[in-house]
Design a protein around this motif. Structure first.
Motif, short mmCIF file in Angstrom:
data_model
loop_
_atom_site.label_atom_id
_atom_site.label_comp_id
_atom_site.label_asym_id
_atom_site.label_seq_id
_atom_site.Cartn_x
_atom_site.Cartn_y
_atom_site.Cartn_z
N ASN A 103 -12.48 -17.75 -17.00
CA ASN A 103 -13.64 -18.53 -17.45
C ASN A 103 -13.26 -19.99 -17.69
O ASN A 103 -14.01 -20.90 -17.32
CB ASN A 103 -14.23 -17.92 -18.73
N LEU A 104 -12.11 -20.22 -18.31
CA LEU A 104 -11.67 -21.59 -18.58
C LEU A 104 -11.33 -22.32 -17.29
O LEU A 104 -11.71 -23.48 -17.10
CB LEU A 104 -10.45 -21.57 -19.51
N LEU A 105 -10.60 -21.66 -16.40
CA LEU A 105 -10.19 -22.29 -15.14
C LEU A 105 -11.39 -22.61 -14.25
O LEU A 105 -11.41 -23.62 -13.55
CB LEU A 105 -9.21 -21.38 -14.40
N SER A 106 -12.39 -21.74 -14.29
CA SER A 106 -13.56 -21.89 -13.41
C SER A 106 -14.43 -23.08 -13.77
O SER A 106 -15.31 -23.47 -13.00
CB SER A 106 -14.40 -20.61 -13.42
N LYS A 107 -14.21 -23.68 -14.93
CA LYS A 107 -14.95 -24.86 -15.34
C LYS A 107 -14.51 -26.11 -14.57
O LYS A 107 -15.17 -27.14 -14.60
CB LYS A 107 -14.79 -25.09 -16.84
N HIS A 108 -13.38 -25.99 -13.87
CA HIS A 108 -12.85 -27.12 -13.11
C HIS A 108 -13.15 -26.91 -11.63
O HIS A 108 -12.60 -26.00 -10.99
CB HIS A 108 -11.34 -27.24 -13.34
N GLY A 120 -17.51 -20.15 -5.36
CA GLY A 120 -17.62 -19.93 -6.79
C GLY A 120 -16.45 -19.19 -7.40
O GLY A 120 -16.35 -19.08 -8.63
N LYS A 121 -15.55 -18.66 -6.55
CA LYS A 121 -14.36 -17.95 -7.03
C LYS A 121 -13.16 -18.90 -7.09
O LYS A 121 -13.12 -19.91 -6.38
CB LYS A 121 -14.02 -16.77 -6.11
N LEU A 122 -12.19 -18.57 -7.93
CA LEU A 122 -10.97 -19.37 -8.00
C LEU A 122 -10.22 -19.34 -6.67
O LEU A 122 -10.27 -18.33 -5.94
CB LEU A 122 -10.05 -18.85 -9.11
N LYS A 123 -9.51 -20.41 -6.36
CA LYS A 123 -8.76 -20.52 -5.11
C LYS A 123 -7.48 -19.69 -5.13
O LYS A 123 -6.82 -19.55 -4.10
CB LYS A 123 -8.39 -21.98 -4.85
N PHE A 124 -7.12 -19.18 -6.28
CA PHE A 124 -5.86 -18.46 -6.43
C PHE A 124 -6.07 -17.21 -7.28
O PHE A 124 -7.02 -17.15 -8.08
CB PHE A 124 -4.81 -19.37 -7.08
N PRO A 125 -5.24 -16.20 -7.15
CA PRO A 125 -5.41 -14.97 -7.92
C PRO A 125 -4.93 -15.11 -9.36
O PRO A 125 -4.00 -15.86 -9.65
CB PRO A 125 -4.56 -13.96 -7.15
N VAL A 126 -5.56 -14.36 -10.25
CA VAL A 126 -5.10 -14.20 -11.63
C VAL A 126 -4.90 -12.70 -11.83
O VAL A 126 -5.87 -11.95 -11.92
CB VAL A 126 -6.10 -14.77 -12.65
N ALA A 127 -3.66 -12.28 -11.86
CA ALA A 127 -3.32 -10.86 -11.91
C ALA A 127 -2.79 -10.49 -13.30
O ALA A 127 -2.47 -11.35 -14.12
CB ALA A 127 -2.28 -10.53 -10.85
N VAL A 128 -2.72 -9.18 -13.56
CA VAL A 128 -2.22 -8.71 -14.86
C VAL A 128 -1.18 -7.62 -14.64
O VAL A 128 -1.16 -6.94 -13.61
CB VAL A 128 -3.37 -8.16 -15.73
N GLN A 193 -2.53 -27.69 -17.39
CA GLN A 193 -3.19 -28.33 -18.53
C GLN A 193 -4.13 -27.36 -19.23
O GLN A 193 -4.30 -27.40 -20.45
CB GLN A 193 -3.95 -29.58 -18.06
N VAL A 194 -4.76 -26.46 -18.47
CA VAL A 194 -5.65 -25.45 -19.06
C VAL A 194 -4.83 -24.44 -19.87
O VAL A 194 -5.19 -24.07 -20.99
CB VAL A 194 -6.46 -24.73 -17.97
N ILE A 195 -3.71 -23.99 -19.30
CA ILE A 195 -2.90 -22.98 -19.97
C ILE A 195 -2.19 -23.55 -21.20
O ILE A 195 -2.15 -22.93 -22.26
CB ILE A 195 -1.84 -22.40 -19.00
N TYR A 196 -1.69 -24.76 -21.06
CA TYR A 196 -0.91 -25.37 -22.15
C TYR A 196 -1.26 -26.85 -22.22
O TYR A 196 -0.57 -27.68 -21.63
CB TYR A 196 0.59 -25.17 -21.90
N PRO A 197 -2.36 -27.19 -22.90
CA PRO A 197 -2.79 -28.59 -22.95
C PRO A 197 -1.75 -29.50 -23.57
O PRO A 197 -1.13 -29.16 -24.59
CB PRO A 197 -4.05 -28.53 -23.83
#
Length: 367
Positions: A103-108, A120-128, A193-197
């Motif tokens: 959600n935070l990354l998608s604002k950019h 509308g999707k992120l250009k890169f994967p976010v995995a867990v 910057q989003v992960i660690y401002p």
């Protein structure tokens, strides 16, 4: 060695410290590892970022076979501080962190696909993934943890002890979603910057570090050093780059233009399949070049090169975009391309733009 933030954290558990040390030791320095960054008021244990792969969120637990009492899809029962407690499935925790971060990354808009099927999707994967530092692979199976957490997204004790297995597992998790060529420097900056401002504050009469670095870079760009017999070629992907280099080696051998060839790489980083050295070696072997009569072919890390390159007929230095440190450039690469160590032909190759490829392109244009 991975770049870690913060550099010397205070850990809440022994398991977190154990994973932190494994990440720092086993990942190459293109990875950035964040310990407990704040994501919309939540604190994931670890976030890993790599501009060639994307983001991996890891939830770490130091449970033992005696700690876990009951496992369900949503909640587990564990023994903690002398009593039985219920906790959320660690995998569900990681997914919550992932959703908050997306959600935070998608604002950019720079990070979001603007057209096509994935608009509308992120250009890169976010995995867990989930890490159980004190459970073996057999413990995972015997406790039936693999029935509530996908086995491919589980790390156990053995995984942390083998660098190759550890990296292969991470690659497998990332590839399960989708692959990317790489992020641009600006896109990577926004993600970090989003992960660690980081907020830069300039005080009167002082020049911050970034400005000093820019001034130093500007000074270096103005230097007009003579660089002889050097080519720089850029590619969209490391696969294209390495195939091209091997094709060139084969051509030099066939035409008799070179009989003693050296290939060097700055960092033996892990790729999606093996390391840089393994990938190139397999290509050379498939062409029969490693056993070619009359051809001496060497493959070295860049820091070893100065002791061996004087007798080389032709020198390839590949993956130069993985050089991230000015000190590494000054100490290892610059003396070679300026003829202080080696005077023969040199081909530099890269698989994405970087500050170094731009610097070298400008310097080569000044010849």
């Amino acid at each position: 060695m991975a770049y870690v933030i913060p550099e010397c954290p205070t850990f809440k558990t022994r398991g977190e410290e154990k994973l932190f040390n494994a990440l720092k030791a086993n990942l190459d320095d293109l990875w950035t590892v964040y310990y407990e960054p704040v994501i919309n008021g939540k604190y994931p244990d670890f976030i890993l970022f790599h501009e060639y792969y994307g983001i991996l969120i890891l939830e770490v637990k130091d449970y033992t076979t005696q700690t876990i009492l009951e496992i369900r899809k949503d909640y587990w029962k564990i023994y903690s501080d002398g009593k039985e407690v219920s906790i959320k499935n660690p995998f569900s925790q990681a997914i919550e962190y992932r959703n908050e971060l997306i959600n935070l990354l998608s604002k950019h808009k720079e990070l979001v696909e603007q057209e096509g099927n994935f608009q509308g999707k992120l250009k890169f994967p976010v995995a867990v993934g989930c890490v159980f530092v004190d459970l073996t692979a057999s413990d995972i199976i015997n406790l039936c943890i693999d029935q509530v957490i996908p086995l491919g997204q589980l790390f156990c004790m053995e995984d942390l002890e083998d660098s190759h297995v550890f990296n292969e597992k991470i690659n497998g998790i990332m590839e399960k979603l989708f692959t990317i060529n790489s992020l641009s420097r600006e896109e990577a900056r926004i993600v970090k910057q989003v992960i660690y401002p980081v907020i830069k504050v300039n005080y009167s009469g002082q020049v911050d570090r970034s400005l000093k670095e820019e001034q130093q870079t500007g000074k270096e760009e103005k230097e007009r050093k003579e660089i002889l017999n050097v080519q720089l070629i850029s590619f969209e992907h490391y696969v294209d780059e390495f195939y091209y280099v091997v094709d060139r080696v084969h051509h030099l051998c066939q035409t008799g233009a070179a009989r003693n060839i050296t290939i060097a790489y700055p960092l033996n980083r892990f790729l999606r399949r093996g390391t840089v050295k393994e990938f190139i070696s397999d290509l050379l072997k498939s062409r029969g070049l490693l056993a070619k009569r009359g051809l001496t072919l060497k493959l070295f890390e860049l820091e070893q090169l100065s002791d061996y390159c004087r007798s080389t007929d032709y020198l390839f230095i590949v993956d130069i975009n993985s050089i991230r440190s000015t000190a590494v450039y000054e100490r290892q690469l610059r003396p070679i391309i300026e003829g202080k160590i080696y005077n023969g032909p040199i081909m530099l190759t890269a698989n994405k733009p970087s500050w170094l490829t731009k610097k070298l392109k400008n310097r080569l244009a000044q010849r």
